[in-house]
Design a protein around this motif. Structure first.
Motif, PDB file in Angstrom:
ATOM      1  N   LEU A  59       0.992  -1.196   0.086  1.00 36.51           N
ATOM      2  CA  LEU A  59       0.024   0.122   0.191  1.00 36.51           C
ATOM      3  C   LEU A  59       1.059   1.261  -0.043  1.00 36.51           C
ATOM      4  N   LEU A  60       0.851   2.083  -1.083  1.00 38.56           N
ATOM      5  CA  LEU A  60       1.456   3.252  -1.178  1.00 38.56           C
ATOM      6  C   LEU A  60       1.106   4.293   0.073  1.00 38.56           C
ATOM      7  N   LEU A  61       1.739   4.898   0.701  1.00 34.53           N
ATOM      8  CA  LEU A  61       1.289   5.779   1.753  1.00 34.53           C
ATOM      9  C   LEU A  61       1.560   7.317   1.358  1.00 34.53           C
ATOM     10  N   GLU A  62       2.479   7.588   0.537  1.00 35.28           N
ATOM     11  CA  GLU A  62       2.912   8.786   0.268  1.00 35.28           C
ATOM     12  C   GLU A  62       3.801   9.033  -0.940  1.00 35.28           C
ATOM     13  N   THR A  63       3.770   9.893  -1.704  1.00 33.50           N
ATOM     14  CA  THR A  63       4.594  10.131  -2.865  1.00 33.50           C
ATOM     15  C   THR A  63       4.661  11.641  -3.284  1.00 33.50           C
ATOM     16  N   GLN A  64       5.823  11.805  -3.930  1.00 32.15           N
ATOM     17  CA  GLN A  64       6.180  13.115  -4.589  1.00 32.15           C
ATOM     18  C   GLN A  64       7.075  12.881  -5.684  1.00 32.15           C
ATOM     19  N   SER A  65       6.215  13.222  -6.952  1.00 28.25           N
ATOM     20  CA  SER A  65       7.068  13.238  -8.097  1.00 28.25           C
ATOM     21  C   SER A  65       7.566  11.850  -8.439  1.00 28.25           C
ATOM     22  N   ALA A  66       6.987  10.924  -7.887  1.00 27.63           N
ATOM     23  CA  ALA A  66       7.486   9.534  -7.962  1.00 27.63           C
ATOM     24  C   ALA A  66       7.538   8.972  -8.979  1.00 27.63           C
ATOM     25  N   ALA A  67       6.844   9.322 -10.036  1.00 25.05           N
ATOM     26  CA  ALA A  67       7.226   8.678 -11.506  1.00 25.05           C
ATOM     27  C   ALA A  67       8.350   9.283 -12.306  1.00 25.05           C
ATOM     28  N   THR A  68       9.059  10.302 -11.848  1.00 27.42           N
ATOM     29  CA  THR A  68       9.780  11.088 -12.677  1.00 27.42           C
ATOM     30  C   THR A  68      11.306  10.318 -12.274  1.00 27.42           C
ATOM     31  N   ALA A  69      11.978  10.193 -13.512  1.00 26.72           N
ATOM     32  CA  ALA A  69      13.308   9.149 -13.154  1.00 26.72           C
ATOM     33  C   ALA A  69      14.370  10.359 -12.855  1.00 26.72           C
ATOM     34  N   ARG A  70      15.236   9.976 -11.803  1.00 25.84           N
ATOM     35  CA  ARG A  70      16.070  10.670 -11.224  1.00 25.84           C
ATOM     36  C   ARG A  70      17.434  10.210 -11.452  1.00 25.84           C
ATOM     37  N   PRO A  71      18.667  10.733 -11.181  1.00 27.67           N
ATOM     38  CA  PRO A  71      19.918   9.860 -10.727  1.00 27.67           C
ATOM     39  C   PRO A  71      19.718   9.151  -9.415  1.00 27.67           C
ATOM     40  N   PRO A  72      20.039   7.836  -9.462  1.00 30.87           N
ATOM     41  CA  PRO A  72      19.989   7.162  -8.254  1.00 30.87           C
ATOM     42  C   PRO A  72      21.300   7.080  -7.447  1.00 30.87           C
ATOM     43  N   TYR A  85      14.431   0.257   3.673  1.00 30.53           N
ATOM     44  CA  TYR A  85      13.508  -0.161   4.545  1.00 30.53           C
ATOM     45  C   TYR A  85      13.571   0.765   5.856  1.00 30.53           C
ATOM     46  N   LEU A  86      12.414   0.783   6.508  1.00 31.63           N
ATOM     47  CA  LEU A  86      11.966   1.865   7.773  1.00 31.63           C
ATOM     48  C   LEU A  86      11.022   1.019   8.619  1.00 31.63           C
ATOM     49  N   THR A  87      11.506   0.420   9.812  1.00 30.64           N
ATOM     50  CA  THR A  87      10.483  -0.025  10.750  1.00 30.64           C
ATOM     51  C   THR A  87      10.193   0.878  11.652  1.00 30.64           C
ATOM     52  N   GLY A  88       9.008   1.320  11.758  1.00 27.37           N
ATOM     53  CA  GLY A  88       8.272   2.225  12.770  1.00 27.37           C
ATOM     54  C   GLY A  88       8.258   1.573  14.126  1.00 27.37           C
ATOM     55  N   PRO A  89       7.826   2.571  15.166  1.00 24.09           N
ATOM     56  CA  PRO A  89       8.118   2.258  16.678  1.00 24.09           C
ATOM     57  C   PRO A  89       7.056   0.852  16.909  1.00 24.09           C
ATOM     58  N   ASP A  90       5.966   0.898  16.222  1.00 23.20           N
ATOM     59  CA  ASP A  90       4.886  -0.141  16.337  1.00 23.20           C
ATOM     60  C   ASP A  90       5.255  -1.523  15.661  1.00 23.20           C
ATOM     61  N   GLY A  91       6.520  -1.441  15.140  1.00 24.20           N
ATOM     62  CA  GLY A  91       6.797  -2.501  13.952  1.00 24.20           C
ATOM     63  C   GLY A  91       6.483  -2.547  12.520  1.00 24.20           C
ATOM     64  N   THR A  92       5.627  -1.833  12.179  1.00 23.71           N
ATOM     65  CA  THR A  92       5.175  -1.646  10.713  1.00 23.71           C
ATOM     66  C   THR A  92       6.512  -1.262   9.744  1.00 23.71           C
ATOM     67  N   GLU A  93       6.716  -2.063   8.936  1.00 27.71           N
ATOM     68  CA  GLU A  93       7.844  -2.000   7.994  1.00 27.71           C
ATOM     69  C   GLU A  93       7.476  -1.368   6.559  1.00 27.71           C
ATOM     70  N   MET A  94       8.181  -0.411   6.443  1.00 25.14           N
ATOM     71  CA  MET A  94       7.969   0.280   5.040  1.00 25.14           C
ATOM     72  C   MET A  94       9.148   0.294   4.113  1.00 25.14           C
ATOM     73  N   ALA A  95       8.862   0.516   2.733  1.00 26.66           N
ATOM     74  CA  ALA A  95       9.791   0.459   1.833  1.00 26.66           C
ATOM     75  C   ALA A  95       9.638   1.988   1.292  1.00 26.66           C
ATOM     76  N   TYR A 139       2.982   6.591  10.082  1.00 26.45           N
ATOM     77  CA  TYR A 139       2.460   5.200   9.659  1.00 26.45           C
ATOM     78  C   TYR A 139       3.083   4.062  10.436  1.00 26.45           C
ATOM     79  N   GLY A 140       3.593   4.267  11.530  1.00 22.00           N
ATOM     80  CA  GLY A 140       4.420   3.080  12.186  1.00 22.00           C
ATOM     81  C   GLY A 140       4.243   3.372  13.477  1.00 22.00           C
ATOM     82  N   ALA A 141       3.374   4.225  14.149  1.00 24.28           N
ATOM     83  CA  ALA A 141       3.415   4.420  15.732  1.00 24.28           C
ATOM     84  C   ALA A 141       2.000   4.231  15.973  1.00 24.28           C
TER      85      ALA A 141
END
Length: 503
Positions: free
Chosen positions: A80-93, A444-454, A501-503
């Motif tokens: 489930l996508l939670l938040e985006t900003q110009s996410a479909a624009t290709a940029r240097p990785p 990956y990010l794990t919030g205080p409640d254990g929710t894992e996000m990419a 999203y993780g608390a």
């Protein structure tokens, strides 16, 4: 809108990625659902970690970054996508590309793969003397160092070898031989060395200078913590000039450097890139073998491994361990060598980095669904590499249970005084990426409640990058401050997501 990917729990050769279950929404369809703006979700509860936080738009404004920022964050388990900003624009990785290279190599070679470096004798052995040639055979090990060559020299002596009637040959053709990773980088930067199937000390030579009584002494060595073999194939000359600080010239068997005397100060050292890896490794090995009484001539490069008897063989650490080190230290040479090795393991014969990267792009489109993947190398050093935050997050979700997170680098979160916050309730494992006026972070990010996000965050000022001269790329004005602001922005976004999203 949710989508779920069924995953395997380990990297198995060729099959570590499973396809999405039938009937479940594709990542691309899910990515199209959220609005391309920062949202302010309703907070759940009143605890410290559920307090209101700044909006992403405010965080971006406070960062005062020139250029553009793209990001995406999603629930790592459900997609489930939670938040985006110009996410479909290709940029240097930048070096975030190394995370994709790690996945590519693990798929093609397997996590237990080891690279072999060998000493081979031709013509037989009589009374401890090799009748033909001694051959140093590179097998693509990106972690080979002077200590290892010293051990191989000792092992050669232990087999009873006392001399070589023929020549000393070096084979580096297990991978294409290239003088540098990215031709647009300054000559002197150690992160842009030559590439071949034989590498030593990450293809860097140790340059040291000392001043005494108004005069300088300089050394060029294949140094390790135990040995300091001098090399002749890389030579340094001092020049009385103000600029440029360094010059480089290929003089056949010699890599000729000059340095501006006035830039040296009282003393110092740095690692310079090696453009002729086979000759470098060969010369260092010959010096080490000589310390055991085995006299070798100057190394000669050969294009084919001859028939002969393997006298000594050294296996690298397993690929998984090598990749963990690559992701921690962001070693460009490791990324390029394992990427090239992976392409060759897939039955292809790339003639350079771009060709191999194109093969990796095709794999990423097929295996990870990354339609935007457009990398020009395996390290992210090249200017023209591009990928979208949406595709990067979709890939991280797809490999969520593959074991990638275990080899990513733990990212410390810091307070306003830049001190590491111990026992922080959020845990981040990610790959960083830094170029001049480019800063990237994905993992990956794990919030205080254990929710894992990419998540993936790509920031770049491509207009400023286009104005930087090649000779100024080691440290252009404003680059360090820009990247510092970008890193603080990344942490602010991560803390926002962890709270919301993780608390």
């Amino acid at each position: 809108m949710r989508y779920l990917w069924v995953m395997k729990n380990s990297f198995s050769r060729r099959r570590f990625l499973l396809t999405a279950t039938a009937g479940i929404l594709s990542a691309r369809a899910a990515q199209a659902a959220p609005p391309d703006v920062s949202l302010r979700p309703v907070l759940r509860g009143e605890s410290f970690f559920k307090r209101a936080v700044r909006g992403a738009d405010e965080i971006l404004a406070d960062a005062r970054l020139t250029g553009n920022v793209s990001f995406a964050v999603a629930d790592a388990k459900t997609g489930l996508l939670l938040e985006t900003q110009s996410a479909a624009t290709a940029r240097p990785p930048a070096s975030v590309a190394k995370a994709l290279t790690a996945l590519y190599a693990l798929d093609a070679l397997g996590p237990d793969h080891r690279f072999e470096t060998q000493l081979l004798a031709t013509g037989g052995i009589v009374d401890g003397e090799i009748e033909g040639d001694l051959v140093l055979v590179g097998g693509g090990d990106p972690t080979l160092d002077t200590n290892t060559l010293a051990t191989m020299a000792a092992d050669l002596k232990a087999t009873g070898i006392i001399g070589v009637k023929g020549g000393f040959k070096v084979y580096e053709g297990a991978l294409p031989a290239l003088p540098r990773i990215d031709p647009e980088q300054p000559d002197q930067v150690g992160y842009n060395p030559g590439v071949s199937g034989l590498a030593l000390n990450f293809n860097r030579v140790h340059f040291e200078w000392k001043r005494a009584n108004g005069k300088y002494s300089v050394t060029m060595e294949g140094r390790s913590d135990k040995y300091r073999p001098a090399v002749r194939m890389a030579a340094m000359q001092l020049r009385d000039r103000s600029a440029p600080v360094y010059t480089y010239e290929d003089q056949g068997h010699v890599e000729a450097w000059t340095v501006a005397r006035g830039a040296l100060g009282s003393g110092g050292a740095r690692w310079l890139p090696v453009r002729k890896p086979g000759l470098y490794a060969g010369e260092v090995f010959a010096s080490l073998a000589g310390s055991y009484g085995i006299r070798l001539g100057a190394p000669e490069l050969i294009k084919v491994v001859p028939a002969g008897e393997v006298l000594v063989s050294h296996g690298s650490d397993d690929l998984r361990s090598i990749l963990r080190g690559m992701l921690k230290w962001s070693t460009n040479l490791t990324a390029e060598m394992v990427g090239l090795a992976a392409t060759r393991a897939r039955g292809e014969t790339p003639d350079g980095l771009r060709a191999s990267a194109n093969s990796m792009n095709a794999w990423a489109r097929e295996a990870l669904g990354m339609q935007s993947a457009a990398l020009v190398d395996h390290s992210g050093l090249g200017d023209d590499s591009r990928v979208t935050a949406a595709d990067m997050v979709a890939a991280l979700i797809k490999v969520h249970n593959s074991g990638l997170r275990a080899i990513l680098k733990p990212i410390a979160l810091r307070d306003k005084k830049h001190r590491v916050v111990k026992d922080h309730p959020m845990k981040v494992d990610a790959k960083t990426g830094t170029l001049n006026f480019v800063s990237a972070l994905a993992g990956y990010l794990t919030g205080p409640d254990g929710t894992e996000m990419a998540f993936a965050i790509f920031a770049a000022d491509e207009d400023i990058r286009a104005t930087i001269k090649r000779e100024d790329r080691e440290g252009p004005p404003g680059g360090k401050a820009w990247n510092g602001r970008a890193k603080r922005m990344q942490q602010a976004l991560i803390e926002r997501w962890g709270v919301l999203y993780g608390a």
